[in-house]
Scaffold this motif. Structure first.
Motif, PDB file in Angstrom:
ATOM      1  N   VAL A 189       0.843  -1.202   0.000  1.00 12.82           N
ATOM      2  CA  VAL A 189       0.000   0.000   0.000  1.00 12.82           C
ATOM      3  C   VAL A 189       0.874   1.247   0.000  1.00 12.82           C
ATOM      4  CG1 VAL A 189      -1.641   1.358   1.365  1.00 12.82           C
ATOM      5  CG2 VAL A 189      -1.955  -1.112   1.133  1.00 12.82           C
ATOM      6  N   LEU A 190       1.898   1.253   0.850  1.00 13.44           N
ATOM      7  CA  LEU A 190       2.838   2.378   0.915  1.00 13.44           C
ATOM      8  C   LEU A 190       3.476   2.646  -0.445  1.00 13.44           C
ATOM      9  CD1 LEU A 190       4.598   4.296   2.869  1.00 13.44           C
ATOM     10  CD2 LEU A 190       6.249   2.433   2.814  1.00 13.44           C
ATOM     11  N   ALA A 191       3.954   1.578  -1.088  1.00  7.36           N
ATOM     12  CA  ALA A 191       4.640   1.723  -2.366  1.00  7.36           C
ATOM     13  C   ALA A 191       3.700   2.219  -3.465  1.00  7.36           C
ATOM     14  CB  ALA A 191       5.268   0.390  -2.773  1.00  7.36           C
ATOM     15  N   VAL A 192       2.493   1.650  -3.542  1.00  7.26           N
ATOM     16  CA  VAL A 192       1.536   2.023  -4.592  1.00  7.26           C
ATOM     17  C   VAL A 192       1.124   3.485  -4.455  1.00  7.26           C
ATOM     18  CG1 VAL A 192      -0.803   1.640  -5.454  1.00  7.26           C
ATOM     19  CG2 VAL A 192       0.670  -0.318  -4.951  1.00  7.26           C
ATOM     20  N   VAL A 193       0.798   3.913  -3.240  1.00 11.39           N
ATOM     21  CA  VAL A 193       0.395   5.306  -3.020  1.00 11.39           C
ATOM     22  C   VAL A 193       1.544   6.251  -3.339  1.00 11.39           C
ATOM     23  CG1 VAL A 193      -0.340   6.986  -1.281  1.00 11.39           C
ATOM     24  CG2 VAL A 193      -1.344   4.697  -1.301  1.00 11.39           C
ATOM     25  N   ASN A 194       2.749   5.879  -2.914  1.00 14.72           N
ATOM     26  CA  ASN A 194       3.908   6.744  -3.164  1.00 14.72           C
ATOM     27  C   ASN A 194       4.205   6.885  -4.648  1.00 14.72           C
ATOM     28  OD1 ASN A 194       6.053   8.366  -2.045  1.00 14.72           O
ATOM     29  ND2 ASN A 194       7.461   6.753  -2.683  1.00 14.72           N
ATOM     30  N   ILE A 195       4.152   5.778  -5.363  1.00 19.47           N
ATOM     31  CA  ILE A 195       4.426   5.809  -6.805  1.00 19.47           C
ATOM     32  C   ILE A 195       3.381   6.640  -7.534  1.00 19.47           C
ATOM     33  CG2 ILE A 195       4.461   4.379  -8.891  1.00 19.47           C
ATOM     34  CD1 ILE A 195       5.747   2.165  -7.137  1.00 19.47           C
ATOM     35  N   ALA A 196       2.096   6.431  -7.191  1.00 18.08           N
ATOM     36  CA  ALA A 196       1.024   7.181  -7.857  1.00 18.08           C
ATOM     37  C   ALA A 196       1.150   8.681  -7.605  1.00 18.08           C
ATOM     38  CB  ALA A 196      -0.331   6.672  -7.367  1.00 18.08           C
ATOM     39  N   LEU A 197       1.422   9.056  -6.352  1.00 18.76           N
ATOM     40  CA  LEU A 197       1.540  10.483  -6.033  1.00 18.76           C
ATOM     41  C   LEU A 197       2.831  11.084  -6.573  1.00 18.76           C
ATOM     42  CD1 LEU A 197       0.126  10.610  -2.390  1.00 18.76           C
ATOM     43  CD2 LEU A 197      -0.964  11.375  -4.499  1.00 18.76           C
ATOM     44  N   ASP A 198       3.909  10.299  -6.623  1.00 22.56           N
ATOM     45  CA  ASP A 198       5.135  10.782  -7.266  1.00 22.56           C
ATOM     46  C   ASP A 198       4.852  11.163  -8.723  1.00 22.56           C
ATOM     47  OD1 ASP A 198       7.184  10.940  -5.425  1.00 22.56           O
ATOM     48  OD2 ASP A 198       7.788   8.854  -5.640  1.00 22.56           O
ATOM     49  N   TYR A 199       4.143  10.288  -9.423  1.00 20.77           N
ATOM     50  CA  TYR A 199       3.825  10.538 -10.829  1.00 20.77           C
ATOM     51  C   TYR A 199       2.994  11.811 -10.972  1.00 20.77           C
ATOM     52  CZ  TYR A 199       1.849   9.775 -15.495  1.00 20.77           C
ATOM     53  OH  TYR A 199       1.458   9.923 -16.808  1.00 20.77           O
ATOM     54  N   GLY A 200       2.029  11.994 -10.057  1.00 18.37           N
ATOM     55  CA  GLY A 200       1.167  13.166 -10.165  1.00 18.37           C
ATOM     56  C   GLY A 200       1.830  14.452  -9.721  1.00 18.37           C
ATOM     57  N   LEU A 201       2.565  14.430  -8.623  1.00 18.53           N
ATOM     58  CA  LEU A 201       3.088  15.658  -8.040  1.00 18.53           C
ATOM     59  C   LEU A 201       4.442  16.087  -8.600  1.00 18.53           C
ATOM     60  CD1 LEU A 201       2.074  15.002  -4.316  1.00 18.53           C
ATOM     61  CD2 LEU A 201       1.125  16.758  -5.837  1.00 18.53           C
ATOM     62  N   VAL A 202       5.262  15.135  -9.023  1.00 20.63           N
ATOM     63  CA  VAL A 202       6.569  15.509  -9.590  1.00 20.63           C
ATOM     64  C   VAL A 202       6.396  16.145 -10.966  1.00 20.63           C
ATOM     65  CG1 VAL A 202       8.768  14.625 -10.482  1.00 20.63           C
ATOM     66  CG2 VAL A 202       7.888  13.812  -8.275  1.00 20.63           C
ATOM     67  N   PHE A 203       5.501  15.554 -11.789  1.00 15.28           N
ATOM     68  CA  PHE A 203       5.333  16.034 -13.164  1.00 15.28           C
ATOM     69  C   PHE A 203       4.075  16.864 -13.381  1.00 15.28           C
ATOM     70  CE2 PHE A 203       7.713  11.983 -13.502  1.00 15.28           C
ATOM     71  CZ  PHE A 203       8.903  12.500 -13.990  1.00 15.28           C
ATOM     72  N   GLY A 204       3.153  16.904 -12.402  1.00 15.29           N
ATOM     73  CA  GLY A 204       1.941  17.701 -12.549  1.00 15.29           C
ATOM     74  C   GLY A 204       0.848  17.005 -13.335  1.00 15.29           C
ATOM     75  N   HIS A 205       0.741  15.689 -13.243  1.00 15.19           N
ATOM     76  CA  HIS A 205      -0.314  14.942 -13.930  1.00 15.19           C
ATOM     77  C   HIS A 205      -1.581  14.879 -13.077  1.00 15.19           C
ATOM     78  CE1 HIS A 205       2.385  13.905 -17.134  1.00 15.19           C
ATOM     79  NE2 HIS A 205       3.196  13.202 -16.343  1.00 15.19           N
ATOM     80  N   TRP A 206      -2.677  14.450 -13.699  1.00 12.71           N
ATOM     81  CA  TRP A 206      -3.970  14.232 -13.029  1.00 12.71           C
ATOM     82  C   TRP A 206      -4.504  15.502 -12.355  1.00 12.71           C
ATOM     83  CZ3 TRP A 206      -1.639   9.437 -10.235  1.00 12.71           C
ATOM     84  CH2 TRP A 206      -1.456   8.398 -11.166  1.00 12.71           C
ATOM     85  N   GLY A 207      -4.158  16.654 -12.891  1.00 14.69           N
ATOM     86  CA  GLY A 207      -4.644  17.910 -12.329  1.00 14.69           C
ATOM     87  C   GLY A 207      -3.918  18.365 -11.085  1.00 14.69           C
ATOM     88  N   LEU A 208      -2.896  17.636 -10.679  1.00 14.44           N
ATOM     89  CA  LEU A 208      -2.113  18.014  -9.504  1.00 14.44           C
ATOM     90  C   LEU A 208      -1.037  19.030  -9.890  1.00 14.44           C
ATOM     91  CD1 LEU A 208      -1.658  14.451  -7.931  1.00 14.44           C
ATOM     92  CD2 LEU A 208      -3.192  16.268  -7.150  1.00 14.44           C
ATOM     93  N   PRO A 209      -0.572  19.845  -8.954  1.00 11.56           N
ATOM     94  CA  PRO A 209       0.458  20.830  -9.282  1.00 11.56           C
ATOM     95  C   PRO A 209       1.798  20.169  -9.572  1.00 11.56           C
ATOM     96  CG  PRO A 209       0.055  20.795  -6.922  1.00 11.56           C
ATOM     97  CD  PRO A 209      -1.009  19.940  -7.544  1.00 11.56           C
ATOM     98  N   GLN A 210       2.568  20.751 -10.498  1.00  9.81           N
ATOM     99  CA  GLN A 210       3.905  20.233 -10.797  1.00  9.81           C
ATOM    100  C   GLN A 210       4.875  20.812  -9.769  1.00  9.81           C
ATOM    101  OE1 GLN A 210       5.348  21.024 -14.748  1.00  9.81           O
ATOM    102  NE2 GLN A 210       7.302  20.008 -14.409  1.00  9.81           N
ATOM    103  N   MET A 211       5.321  19.969  -8.840  1.00  5.39           N
ATOM    104  CA  MET A 211       6.126  20.441  -7.714  1.00  5.39           C
ATOM    105  C   MET A 211       7.574  19.979  -7.762  1.00  5.39           C
ATOM    106  SD  MET A 211       3.295  19.775  -4.701  1.00  5.39           S
ATOM    107  CE  MET A 211       4.369  20.400  -3.401  1.00  5.39           C
ATOM    108  N   GLY A 212       7.940  19.123  -8.718  1.00  5.52           N
ATOM    109  CA  GLY A 212       9.324  18.669  -8.802  1.00  5.52           C
ATOM    110  C   GLY A 212       9.751  17.879  -7.577  1.00  5.52           C
ATOM    111  N   ILE A 213      10.928  18.184  -7.059  1.00  7.03           N
ATOM    112  CA  ILE A 213      11.467  17.426  -5.933  1.00  7.03           C
ATOM    113  C   ILE A 213      10.633  17.622  -4.669  1.00  7.03           C
ATOM    114  CG2 ILE A 213      13.081  19.217  -5.153  1.00  7.03           C
ATOM    115  CD1 ILE A 213      15.115  16.928  -4.639  1.00  7.03           C
ATOM    116  N   ALA A 214      10.003  18.789  -4.520  1.00  6.43           N
ATOM    117  CA  ALA A 214       9.108  19.015  -3.377  1.00  6.43           C
ATOM    118  C   ALA A 214       7.902  18.082  -3.453  1.00  6.43           C
ATOM    119  CB  ALA A 214       8.653  20.464  -3.343  1.00  6.43           C
ATOM    120  N   GLY A 215       7.425  17.806  -4.668  1.00  6.88           N
ATOM    121  CA  GLY A 215       6.314  16.880  -4.852  1.00  6.88           C
ATOM    122  C   GLY A 215       6.670  15.475  -4.415  1.00  6.88           C
TER     123      GLY A 215
END
Length: 428
Positions: A148-174
């Protein structure tokens, strides 16, 4: 294995996504990622004392004592989490300035910690729960929670690092925010599991005891050498990254790539090392001290075989096997790192045995002697790296070879102590 490698899983997924963002972000996560591993290891180390006490009580057929030990561990971990959070929020600016020359690496590291530091509360309580279920030898749900930890982290990394799924593009902060949220989710899932666990009443987990300072002091006394060992071991690795950073951002990026592969391939050893803690302590609780050294040997053999099965293909064919994770137009980083991978194979071979032997020694309760061994090995390790990087200029391969000498020394010193039977007098 998975429970012991929870922080490795987070560090790996953060590194993979930042590798695809930019080489500078990838280099920065190499430095700050090792720093956070040190922070996580401090909490993990303090939980090991509780794990040893729980395993010893289970071996002595006293499961009703488990809850009291567990909550004493949680109280201490919460206090420690507050201290570490304040340090990361207000002290790292000055601390990092002692090690980092590059302004880009410096500010990106702080950017990551701005969000990552909040996860320390859930990380520290999470390792207490893992220590509980490892200590009672019921580790099956740890696998589910780590997934669960790994799946959530990977999904949010994809969204927050690059700004996918309507999430902000935050780079390393994401990446830092994604890891913190993943730890929160994993903590909630494990909390729900405890509520429905039928054995929780046997361990008296629903009875919140008063703060038992005498038990906390006992855990602290047992755990402090383990924490110091983790601090010395991973802290010397952190200094190693600081020294390599002085060679340039490219060298730091290569070193981070090797570290990332190291984290993946070391997962079997971390799991066997955690397991041998419980086995050794439980056997001693059953008054079966004669079985301790044989069980450590058997565990070390399993650790080495498992590590080699996954390590050999990666080292021999890194371009093909790492491409699904790191594939792109520029594969030069993997090509430049290939000579280090052969050194890494020897490191893993010695680590797979040395890590189990050392944690077997810790399971006997001889934690202060373990600290003494690790401190001397770390002093030699850091002296070698400093001389190698600053004076001999043998390159990254010879710098990484310090890990081989470190683990060989650990194996020899730990084995000599175990067969001497001087640990027979320890009582927990």
């Amino acid at each position: 294995m998975l429970g012991s490698a929870a922080q490795n899983v987070i560090a790996l997924s953060d590194s993979v996504f930042l590798y695809h963002l930019s080489e500078q972000d990838f280099a920065a996560i190499g430095f700050v990622g090792v720093f956070y591993l040190v922070v996580a290891a401090i909490g993990y180390g303090f939980s090991r004392g509780g794990q040893l006490l729980i395993a010893r009580r289970m071996g002595a057929m006293e499961p009703e004592q488990v809850g009291r030990i567990f909550y004493s561990m949680v109280y201490y971990e919460l206090g420690l989490a507050i201290v570490m959070f304040l340090f990361m929020q207000y002290g790292c600016y000055y601390f990092f300035s002692l090690f980092i020359d590059s302004d880009i690496i410096f500010y990106k590291s702080l950017e990551y910690l701005e969000y990552r530091s909040w996860g320390v509360f859930f990380s520290y309580i999470g390792v207490a729960i893992i220590a509980l279920y490892t200590g009672v030898a019921r580790t099956s749900f740890i696998v589910i929670d780590t997934v669960v930890l790994a799946v959530v982290n990977i999904a949010l990394d994809y969204g927050l690092v690059f700004g996918h799924w309507g999430l902000p593009q935050m780079g390393i902060a994401g990446a830092g925010l994604a890891s913190t949220v993943a730890e929160v989710v994993a903590f909630v899932v494990f909390g729900l599991y405890i509520l429905f666990d039928q054995h929780a009443r046997i361990y008296r987990l629903f009875h919140l005891p008063k703060v038992d300072f005498s038990l906390i002091r006992k855990q602290y006394k047992l755990s402090f050498p383990i924490v110091a060992q983790a601090f010395v071991g991973l802290g010397s690795w952190f200094v190693f990254f600081g020294i390599v950073e002085n060679l340039g951002e490219r060298e730091l990026a290569i070193t981070n790539l090797v570290r990332m592969v190291y984290l993946i391939l070391s997962i079997p050893c971390w799991g066997f090392s955690s397991g041998v803690n419980t086995l050794v302590s439980n056997f001693i609780g059953q008054q079966k001290r004669q079985a301790v050294v044989p069980i450590i040997w058997k565990t070390a053999k399993l650790s080495w075989i498992s590590t080699m099965i996954i390590a050999l293909p990666v080292v021999i064919f890194p371009t093909y096997l790492l491409y699904p994770l790191l594939g792109g137009e520029d594969m030069s980083l993997i090509t430049d790192a290939q000579p280090i991978f052969w050194v890494l194979l020897i490191i893993l071979s010695s680590f797979a045995v040395g890590g189990v032997f050392f944690n077997g020694l810790v399971g006997t309760g001889a934690t202060y002697y373990g600290l003494k061994i690790q401190t001397w090995c770390a002093v030699f390790y850091l002296a070698y790296i400093y001389i190698e990087v600053n004076f001999t200029h043998g390159g990254l391969a010879w710098a990484w070879a310090s890990e081989i000498f470190y683990w060989l020394a650990m194996i020899i010193l730990t084995y000599r102590y175990l067969v001497s039977n001087r640990w027979h007098g320890f009582r927990l």
